[in-house]
Design an enzyme around this catalytic site. Structure first.
Site, mmCIF file in Angstrom:
data_model
loop_
_atom_site.group_PDB
_atom_site.id
_atom_site.type_symbol
_atom_site.label_atom_id
_atom_site.label_comp_id
_atom_site.label_asym_id
_atom_site.label_seq_id
_atom_site.Cartn_x
_atom_site.Cartn_y
_atom_site.Cartn_z
ATOM 1 N N MET A 37 0.832 -1.197 0.000
ATOM 2 C CA MET A 37 0.000 0.000 0.000
ATOM 3 C C MET A 37 0.874 1.257 0.000
ATOM 4 O O MET A 37 0.411 2.352 0.325
ATOM 5 C CB MET A 37 -0.958 0.005 1.200
ATOM 6 C CG MET A 37 -1.967 -1.135 1.142
ATOM 7 S SD MET A 37 -3.578 -0.744 1.867
ATOM 8 C CE MET A 37 -3.146 -0.355 3.551
ATOM 9 N N TYR A 39 4.206 3.860 0.806
ATOM 10 C CA TYR A 39 4.964 4.404 1.929
ATOM 11 C C TYR A 39 5.980 3.351 2.382
ATOM 12 O O TYR A 39 6.005 2.922 3.538
ATOM 13 C CB TYR A 39 4.053 4.831 3.077
ATOM 14 C CG TYR A 39 4.649 5.962 3.898
ATOM 15 C CD1 TYR A 39 4.766 7.241 3.360
ATOM 16 C CD2 TYR A 39 5.119 5.760 5.186
ATOM 17 C CE1 TYR A 39 5.330 8.279 4.074
ATOM 18 C CE2 TYR A 39 5.695 6.794 5.914
ATOM 19 C CZ TYR A 39 5.797 8.042 5.351
ATOM 20 O OH TYR A 39 6.372 9.078 6.062
ATOM 21 N N LEU A 40 6.803 2.951 1.428
ATOM 22 C CA LEU A 40 7.665 1.799 1.613
ATOM 23 C C LEU A 40 8.759 2.044 2.650
ATOM 24 O O LEU A 40 9.285 3.145 2.780
ATOM 25 C CB LEU A 40 8.314 1.429 0.278
ATOM 26 C CG LEU A 40 7.353 1.142 -0.883
ATOM 27 C CD1 LEU A 40 8.146 0.734 -2.121
ATOM 28 C CD2 LEU A 40 6.326 0.089 -0.516
ATOM 29 N N HIS A 44 9.361 -3.606 3.468
ATOM 30 C CA HIS A 44 8.887 -3.840 2.105
ATOM 31 C C HIS A 44 10.060 -4.202 1.188
ATOM 32 O O HIS A 44 9.950 -5.094 0.338
ATOM 33 C CB HIS A 44 8.207 -2.587 1.544
ATOM 34 C CG HIS A 44 6.951 -2.194 2.251
ATOM 35 N ND1 HIS A 44 6.874 -1.074 3.044
ATOM 36 C CD2 HIS A 44 5.711 -2.749 2.267
ATOM 37 C CE1 HIS A 44 5.648 -0.958 3.522
ATOM 38 N NE2 HIS A 44 4.928 -1.958 3.074
ATOM 39 N N LYS A 187 5.429 -11.800 6.889
ATOM 40 C CA LYS A 187 4.834 -12.535 8.003
ATOM 41 C C LYS A 187 4.409 -11.626 9.150
ATOM 42 O O LYS A 187 3.751 -12.101 10.083
ATOM 43 C CB LYS A 187 5.819 -13.586 8.532
ATOM 44 C CG LYS A 187 5.929 -14.831 7.666
ATOM 45 C CD LYS A 187 6.749 -15.882 8.397
ATOM 46 C CE LYS A 187 6.898 -17.148 7.598
ATOM 47 N NZ LYS A 187 7.680 -18.173 8.345
ATOM 48 N N LYS A 188 4.778 -10.349 9.106
ATOM 49 C CA LYS A 188 4.273 -9.461 10.154
ATOM 50 C C LYS A 188 2.750 -9.455 10.134
ATOM 51 O O LYS A 188 2.111 -9.474 11.180
ATOM 52 C CB LYS A 188 4.807 -8.038 9.992
ATOM 53 C CG LYS A 188 4.356 -7.110 11.129
ATOM 54 C CD LYS A 188 4.979 -5.736 11.029
ATOM 55 C CE LYS A 188 4.318 -4.922 9.940
ATOM 56 N NZ LYS A 188 2.940 -4.484 10.332
ATOM 57 N N GLN A 192 -3.029 -12.276 7.520
ATOM 58 C CA GLN A 192 -3.193 -11.961 6.104
ATOM 59 C C GLN A 192 -2.466 -12.976 5.236
ATOM 60 O O GLN A 192 -3.008 -13.459 4.235
ATOM 61 C CB GLN A 192 -2.661 -10.555 5.829
ATOM 62 C CG GLN A 192 -2.597 -10.184 4.365
ATOM 63 C CD GLN A 192 -2.097 -8.763 4.180
ATOM 64 O OE1 GLN A 192 -2.854 -7.809 4.306
ATOM 65 N NE2 GLN A 192 -0.807 -8.615 3.885
ATOM 66 N N SER A 225 4.571 0.959 8.215
ATOM 67 C CA SER A 225 4.323 2.321 7.723
ATOM 68 C C SER A 225 3.701 3.188 8.806
ATOM 69 O O SER A 225 3.819 4.418 8.777
ATOM 70 C CB SER A 225 3.402 2.271 6.502
ATOM 71 O OG SER A 225 3.984 1.523 5.460
ATOM 72 N N ARG A 226 3.032 2.568 9.767
ATOM 73 C CA ARG A 226 2.358 3.329 10.826
ATOM 74 C C ARG A 226 3.323 3.832 11.896
ATOM 75 O O ARG A 226 2.950 4.685 12.701
ATOM 76 C CB ARG A 226 1.269 2.467 11.469
ATOM 77 C CG ARG A 226 0.088 2.190 10.543
ATOM 78 C CD ARG A 226 -0.992 1.382 11.251
ATOM 79 N NE ARG A 226 -2.209 1.303 10.451
ATOM 80 C CZ ARG A 226 -2.449 0.384 9.524
ATOM 81 N NH1 ARG A 226 -1.521 -0.531 9.285
ATOM 82 N NH2 ARG A 226 -3.573 0.373 8.842
#
Length: 319
Positions: A37, A39-40, A44, A187-188, A192, A225-226
Site C-alpha cells: 500500500m 509508503y515503503l 517492504h 509474516k508481520k 493476512q 508504515s504506521r
C-alpha cells in the site's frame, strides 16, 4: 545513474498491466508480485529482495485499498510518498521491472466511460480518479467479495470485520490483473499471509505464496508504515511488544507451555508500558485456532494501541 539503479516502468492501467505480463510470459519469463500500500520502508524492500531471487521479473503494486477500511477508519490519513517509494525501489540492486499504481480498482464508472471513449471521468482535487468507497451501496458500487470464512474471524478480524474480505478481494483482483507466478507477503501480517495462502489453495490459483520473515529496526520494533505516527515516547513504550514476545518464546523453549500464563505475561508487560491491548493470542500456525498448551507449532499474535497507532506483531514458536 548507477548501473544498479534501474527505473521501473510505472503502469496505472489494469489492461496495460495485463498485456505487459502476458507479453513477458509469452517470452518464457517468470513474474513475481509484491503487493503493497506504498509508503515503503525496509520491511517492504526485504520482500522485494526476496522476490528478485525467485523469478526473472518483479512487479511491485502500490495501491491503498479502500475495501479493507471500515467507515470508521479514515483511509485518507494513510501515509503516502510515491516518489520516495520509486527512489527506494531503484536503490535495490537489480531493481524492479514494473510498479503497478492504479488510481482506483473499484471505479467501474470510469471503465464504462472508457469503453464509450468518454474521457470525462470524475476527478478529485489532485486530478486523480475519485476514490469511491467500495462499501457504499449506491452508484457503481462493488458488490463481489472473496471471503476466507474461518481464518478471517479471529485476531484482527474481531475488531476489523471487513478488513480481510477487502484484503482477499483486492489480492484476487491483483492476481487476475498481474498474473504472477509468485507473490511475496510479509509474516508481520501473519493472518493476512495465511488467508492468502488458503485462498490460493481453495480457488486453485497457480501462484506460489511466499511468507517473508519480519524485518525489525535495531531496537526490535517491527517495521511498519504506521510507525511514523508514533512519538519518541510512544515508540519507546511500544518496544514492550517485541521484548515480551521474545520472553514468551524463551519461556516456551524452557518448558513453560501454559498459554494462559504466557498470554497474561505479555498483556501485563504491554499494559504496564502504556499499551492498550486489542488482542493477544497463541494460535496454531495453520488453523489460527487458539490453543491451551504449546505442543505443536504456534504463533503468538498481538495487536496493541500506543497513542493513536495500532501496532501488530507476532513470533513463531516451533516446539
Amino acid at each position: 545513474m548507477e548501473a544498479s539503479k534501474k527505473e521501473p516502468l510505472v503502469i496505472t492501467d489494469k489492461e496495460q498491466m495485463r498485456r505487459w505480463s502476458r507479453a513477458m510470459r509469452s517470452q518464457g519469463k517468470s513474474i513475481s508480485l509484491v503487493p503493497t500500500m506504498g509508503y515503503l520502508h525496509q520491511g517492504h524492500i526485504s520482500l522485494v529482495r526476496e522476490a528478485l531471487k525467485l523469478t526473472n521479473l518483479t512487479v511491485v503494486s502500490i495501491y491503498v485499498n479502500p475495501g479493507q477500511f471500515a467507515p470508521s477508519e479514515d483511509l485518507s490519513t494513510y501515509p503516502s510518498d510515491f516518489h520516495g517509494d520509486i527512489s527506494k525501489l531503484m536503490s535495490v540492486p537489480g531493481g524492479v521491472d514494473v510498479v503497478f499504481h492504479p488510481p482506483n480498482l473499484y471505479d467501474y464508472e470510469n471503465d464504462m466511460k472508457r469503453n464509450k471513449n468518454d474521457q470525462g471521468a470524475r476527478k478529485n482535487s489532485e486530478g486523480k480518479g475519485e476514490v469511491v468507497s467500495c462499501l457504499e451501496e449506491s452508484g457503481m458500487g462493488h458488490e463481489t467479495w472473496v471471503r476466507v470464512e474461518k481464518l478471517e474471524n479471529g485476531l484482527c478480524g474481531k475488531s476489523r470485520p471487513v478488513f480481510f474480505r477487502g484484503v482477499a478481494t483486492v489480492v484476487t483482483k491483483l492476481f487476475n490483473i498481474v498474473e504472477p507466478d509468485v507473490a511475496v507477503f510479509g509474516k508481520k501480517d501473519y493472518q493476512q499471509w495465511r488467508i492468502v495462502q488458503r485462498m490460493v489453495r481453495d480457488l486453485d490459483f497457480s501462484i506460489r505464496i511466499i511468507g517473508a520473515e519480519i524485518l525489525r529496526d535495531n531496537d526490535g520494533l517491527a517495521m511498519s508504515s504506521r510507525n511514523v505516527h508514533l512519538s519518541a515516547e510512544e515508540r519507546g513504550k511500544a518496544l514492550s511488544i517485541s521484548r515480551s514476545l521474545l520472553g514468551v518464546k524463551s519461556a516456551a523453549e524452557n518448558g513453560h507451555i501454559n498459554c494462559r500464563e504466557l498470554r497474561d505475561s505479555v498483556i501485563q508487560a504491554v499494559s504496564e508500558a502504556g499499551g492498550r491491548i486489542d488482542y493477544a493470542e497463541i494460535v496454531d500456525q495453520e488453523s489460527l485456532q487458539a490453543v491451551e498448551e504449546i505442543n505443536s507449532p504456534v504463533v503468538f499474535c498481538i495487536a496493541a494501541w500506543f497513542g493513536k497507532v495500532r501496532l501488530i506483531d507476532n513470533i513463531e514458536i516451533n516446539l
